[in-house]
Design a protein around this motif. Structure first.
Motif, PDB file in Angstrom:
ATOM      1  N   GLY A 187      -3.310   9.861   4.998  1.00  0.00           N
ATOM      2  CA  GLY A 187      -3.719   8.475   5.183  1.00  0.00           C
ATOM      3  C   GLY A 187      -4.559   7.921   4.055  1.00  0.00           C
ATOM      4  N   GLU A 188      -4.637   8.653   2.947  1.00  0.00           N
ATOM      5  CA  GLU A 188      -5.430   8.201   1.801  1.00  0.00           C
ATOM      6  C   GLU A 188      -4.553   7.397   0.845  1.00  0.00           C
ATOM      7  N   ASP A 189      -5.163   6.437   0.179  1.00  0.00           N
ATOM      8  CA  ASP A 189      -4.424   5.618  -0.765  1.00  0.00           C
ATOM      9  C   ASP A 189      -4.041   6.440  -1.992  1.00  0.00           C
ATOM     10  N   ALA A 218       0.845  -1.201   0.000  1.00  0.00           N
ATOM     11  CA  ALA A 218       0.000   0.000   0.000  1.00  0.00           C
ATOM     12  C   ALA A 218       0.873   1.241   0.000  1.00  0.00           C
ATOM     13  N   LYS A 254       0.272   5.355   0.905  1.00  0.00           N
ATOM     14  CA  LYS A 254      -0.666   6.339   1.439  1.00  0.00           C
ATOM     15  C   LYS A 254       0.007   7.701   1.519  1.00  0.00           C
ATOM     16  N   ASN A 255      -0.812   8.769   1.390  1.00  0.00           N
ATOM     17  CA  ASN A 255      -0.272  10.119   1.513  1.00  0.00           C
ATOM     18  C   ASN A 255      -0.304  10.568   2.973  1.00  0.00           C
TER      19      ASN A 255
END
Length: 951
Positions: free
Chosen positions: A595-597, A589, A591-592
């Motif tokens: 916390g978004e993908d 994964a 994430k930025n």
């Protein structure tokens, strides 16, 4: 004025106006049509141009950039930090402070027409296109295009392979817009563009901008750079990770510290050898500069001063950096991140470098620790000072300094690598590119930062054989029960490969040929497959090679085509996964900061069916016998045990190339259940490599002496508490049939035969008739009669076999023996119906025996449980005698008598028939990797080496 005079002053034209012809009207119509088409084309071009530019970023944003935020890499749990891409070095420099030398070095290699072009170079694009048609692909991007790609194009566009043409058009259009915009700002437009380029581009070693790179690598200000140093920096942006000077450097020590001890800091120097790819690129740049590519510095330096550093090494400034966990793996993650975020060809990746990302990787740090332990045990511990080896072994977690380690003390095995992946998901769970990334001492044989797993091209040797056979089985060209004559043969061009122990066993079946790694049957199988077809199928398994075609010929069967260990481990996993290939990955994964993908979380793909599940299972069943002492008393010593000491089904195949440069062990275990996965188990495919970083020979040592111990030790320790599962046989498409031990046809009357698996209706439906003997058998069994040269060799072998085991002859004056040798004869001391007076015309004699367990190197007698019969296991009975005392991994070119073969039976030694002088195999040596760059695979294609002939 009278009319006569009037006519003279003003001549009268009595002719009528010309009438328009048909051709004239056609010309007018064509002209009008073309004009209309041109107008329409112009409108269409304007329309396309408008659509391409409507979503492009404003050119002025080229110089609007922010400082980076750290990107953090975590292990698969998301809890343990591996590394940070955030110890950034960035120093902004104004154009006036950039030396003319640095400007010229950059434009000389990246964009020779920079100061004149409109943002792109049409002639360079045409030249690159012509080179691509010739099979020599290269880039044609200008400095402006590179900067636009990095700063002013949509990342989604860069990653989409289906929009490559659109990306190129937008890149060129945006480059033109940028050039025009800055030109409108005044005479300094080009200066602003190259200033932005030199400040924003990534130079490796966590350095952004040319000023930071000069300080990082050389400890100098820009004004103090020599032409060689400026050219070196100018060469980095093309591939900053691969060309990173620190990763390409070796440590040199002024003193001579104790073996394995650190070099004192005051005596340590980081030296980049002149034959690394980055310094070869530096030399190219210096030659270009000397060839009148210095429009800014002009006559500041003479040609001799510019080229003074050509062919010389480079010493770097002292480096200080935080230590990473699993550092070779971290670099592999970075490479994959760059592709995912910025595209395949991106020289740098703004989102990765500046985006403050959190990356969940696939590595299991428990397995990583185990992998590092076993790799160091084979390469670091044996070369410590004699009074420190025991302590070094225990410090790594070994109970003691093992005998197999002691055997390596006087051997030149200086490096090792190991990779482990879950073949059902493609996730890389352990990754050791070299024995010790942070070792303070290095040498050409041991370059600690060189990633052999992902960057090194190595010969798999006999570890390539399973793919040769599985392709033949899948294609229907051969079956696991097919007979091949293991007989010295001239395959053309005086190519006469031998088995590892220089013995000729006569009739063997494919199953036994693969289990005991016989070379001659493998070459015959390659002849049936054809090298071109096999090379293409190897690519289907995910193997990458250094060229698109192969000139290895039949020697391809013996693993002379160099590929990367990570590719080979993945290919083995494809066999374990029922023939379905899932490419390896390092990332779960991304994430930025919120916390978004950033991209969709990893979900294992369905994969690609490379070979049928039935073919994959048959080869798996064959290889699984290699960790069963009853089936294979040699490699069976490397069995893997699960809870309670029960044997874990596991495949194993070794490979040592002919020059003993690459020692390999590859294999996989049966996949876990869902409950097992929940408890931490993986469907492990593991590859272990040992050798030297510079591809020099290791001497009289073989894979079974080193890599098998590393492979077994890792798999045993990693899976010790996992549930034991079996390789699941496909529910349909397989038939088990009893066949003759030698011919692979139905058993003769009165013979029990052995059980074998076949796909569909490929099982034999006839037997060798009772009155068919010797050479006649070859016309009804196996593949020998398809090739005249095979038959010539077979007739010679049969004549020698009739005189008894030990008789010499053939192209290399090798000796006749029973399978496997006179101490392990699971089918009896016979060659069946192939030899008159032996088994010809009568039932095959009863089998002799199989070898019972013997104490392992630590003196412990292993447990021994008879598994349920499968394949040919039901034939043998326990031997009352001692097991063989010699390894089957004999040097293929050795001249002494192999210790595996006892003194020949007391039969008269006939005068050998004249045979040609043995000659080396015709395939050329592989291009050695002298001090290979620790971050880049060798460039260019190489010819294969002499065929790998040891197991």
């Amino acid at each position: 004025m009278s009319d006569p005079y009037r006519s003279q002053a003003y001549p009268i034209n009595d002719q009528q106006p010309p009438r328009r012809t048909t051709a004239g009207w056609i010309a007018i119509i064509v002209f009008a049509f073309l004009a209309a088409v041109g107008i329409l084309a112009a409108f269409a071009a304007l329309s396309v141009y408008g659509s391409l530019t409507e979503d492009l970023e404003p050119p002025e944003e080229l110089t609007d950039y922010t400082l980076p935020e750290e990107t953090v890499l975590l292990d698969r749990t998301g809890e343990v930090e591996l590394a940070r891409f955030g110890e950034f070095k960035r120093d902004v420099v104004a154009f006036e402070d950039i030396p003319p030398l640095m400007l010229d070095a950059t434009t000389a290699i990246e964009d020779k027409t920079f100061w004149e072009n409109a943002g792109f170079d049409p002639l360079a694009i045409v030249a690159a296109g012509l080179d691509s048609l010739r099979g020599n692909s290269r880039g044609a991007s200008t400095i402006t295009q590179q900067l636009v790609r990095a700063r002013l194009l949509d990342p989604d566009l860069l990653q989409d392979e289906d929009r490559t043409f659109e990306r190129k058009l937008k890149e060129i259009i945006q480059s033109i817009r940028v050039t025009q915009y800055f030109a409108e700002q005044g005479d300094d437009g080009k200066k602003q563009i190259i200033e932005a380029y030199l400040n924003q581009i990534y130079y490796g070693n966590q350095s952004y901008g040319v000023k930071a790179a000069a300080r990082s690598y050389f400890g100098k200000e820009l004004a103090d750079l020599t032409p060689g140093e400026a050219a070196t920096l100018a060469g980095l942006p093309k591939s900053p990770s691969n060309y990173d000077l620190v990763r390409n450097a070796n440590e040199s020590c002024d003193s001579e510290p104790e073996e394995g001890a650190a070099c004192p800091a005051a005596d340590s120097h980081l030296i980049v050898p002149p034959d690394t790819v980055i310094l070869q690129r530096r030399d190219q740049i210096l030659e270009l500069m000397a060839d009148d590519r210095t429009p800014i510095s002009k006559d500041q330096y003479s040609d001799a001063e510019i080229t003074a550093d050509v062919g010389k090494e480079v010493e770097l400034a002292r480096q200080t950096a935080p230590r990473w966990l699993a550092p070779h793996f971290v670099w592999a993650v970075r490479d994959e991140l760059t592709v995912k975020l910025c595209g395949e060809d991106a020289p740098s990746c703004e989102e990765l470098d500046n985006g403050g990302l959190q990356v969940i990787t696939t590595v299991d740090l428990e397995l990583q620790k185990i992998a590092e332990k076993w790799v160091k045990g084979a390469t670091i511990v044996p070369h410590r000072a004699s009074n420190r080896r025991e302590a070094a072994a225990k410090a790594l977690g070994f109970d003691r300094y093992e005998p197999w380690m002691r055997n390596l003390e006087d051997k030149n095995v200086r490096n090792g690598a190991l990779v482990a992946l879950d073949y059902e998901t493609g996730e890389l769970v352990a990754y050791v590119g070299s024995a010790e990334y942070y070792a303070t001492q290095s040498r050409p044989e041991f370059q600690p930062q060189y990633d052999v797993v992902g960057q090194g091209f190595r010969q798999p040797g006999s570890a390539f054989k399973p793919f040769n056979y599985v392709v033949g089985i899948d294609d229907g060209t051969m079956t696991a029960g097919d007979m091949f004559m293991d007989v010295g043969t001239d395959f053309g061009g005086r190519y006469t490969p031998n088995d590892a122990d220089n013995l000729e066993r006569g009739p063997v079946r494919l199953r036994n040929a693969l289990q005991f790694s016989l070379n001659i049957p493998a070459v015959k199988a390659m002849a049936l497959n054809t090298p071109e077809h096999m090379f293409a199928r190897a690519k289907d398994f995910g193997m990458t090679f250094q060229s698109d075609t192969t000139d290895a010929g039949l020697a391809l069967a013996l693993g002379v085509a160099e590929t990367r260990p990570v590719d080979l481990a993945s290919a083995y996993g494809t066999l374990g996964n029922g023939g379905r290939r899932i490419p390896p990955t390092t990332i779960l994964a991304i994430k930025n900061g919120a916390g978004e993908d950033v991209v969709e979380p990893y979900v294992p793909p369905e994969g690609t069916q490379v070979v049928s599940p039935q073919a994959a299972w048959i080869v798996t069943d064959i290889l699984a016998g290699n960790t069963n002492r009853r089936v294979n008393p040699f490699w069976g010593e490397f069995a893997v045990e699960g809870p309670g000491g029960d044997r874990r089904p596991a495949t194993l195949k070794t490979g040592t190339n002919n020059d003993a440069k690459d020692l390999n062990a590859y294999g996989y275990i049966a996949p876990p259940t869902e409950a097992g996965r929940a408890d931490g188990a993986y469907a492990l495919s593991v590859g272990a490599w040992n050798g030297n970083s510079d591809n020099t020979a290791v001497g009289q040592v073989f894979s079974i002496d080193v890599s098998t111990f590393v492979w077994q030790g890792f798999v045993q320790e990693a899976s010790a508490e996992w549930e034991i599962t079996n390789f699941e046989r496909p529910a349909e498409g397989l038939t088990q049939v009893r066949i003759d031990e030698f011919t692979g046809m139905l058993p003769s009357s009165g013979s029990e035969g052995v059980e074998e698996w076949f796909i569909g209706d490929s099982a034999p439906d006839s037997r060798v008739e009772s009155d068919t003997c010797g050479e006649e058998v070859l016309s009804v069994a196996g593949h020998e009669d398809k090739f005249d040269n095979w038959m010539v060799a077979d007739r010679d072998w049969i004549a020698r076999a009739e005189r008894g085991p030990g008789t010499r002859g053939g192209p290399e004056n090798t000796r006749v023996t029973y399978f496997y040798n006179n101490q392990f004869n699971p089918y009896g001391r016979t060659w069946g119906v192939l030899v008159d007076g032996d088994g010809c015309g009568s039932p095959s004699p009863s089998p002799s025996c199989f070898i019972v367990p013997t104490p392992d190197p630590s003196g412990v007698v292993p447990s021994f449980a008879l598994p349920s019969p499968t394949g040919d296991e039901a034939v043998a009975q326990p031997c009352p005698t001692a097991p063989p005392t010699a390894s089957p991994s004999l040097e293929p070119s050795a001249t002494p008598e192999p210790s595996l073969e006892p003194t020949p039976e007391p039969t008269p030694e006939p005068t050998p028939e004249p045979t040609p002088e043995p000659t080396p195999e015709p395939t050329p040596e592989p291009t050695p990797e002298p001090t290979p760059p620790p971050s880049a695979a060798p460039e260019g294609s190489v010819a294969p080496a002499a065929a790998s002939t040891s197991p």
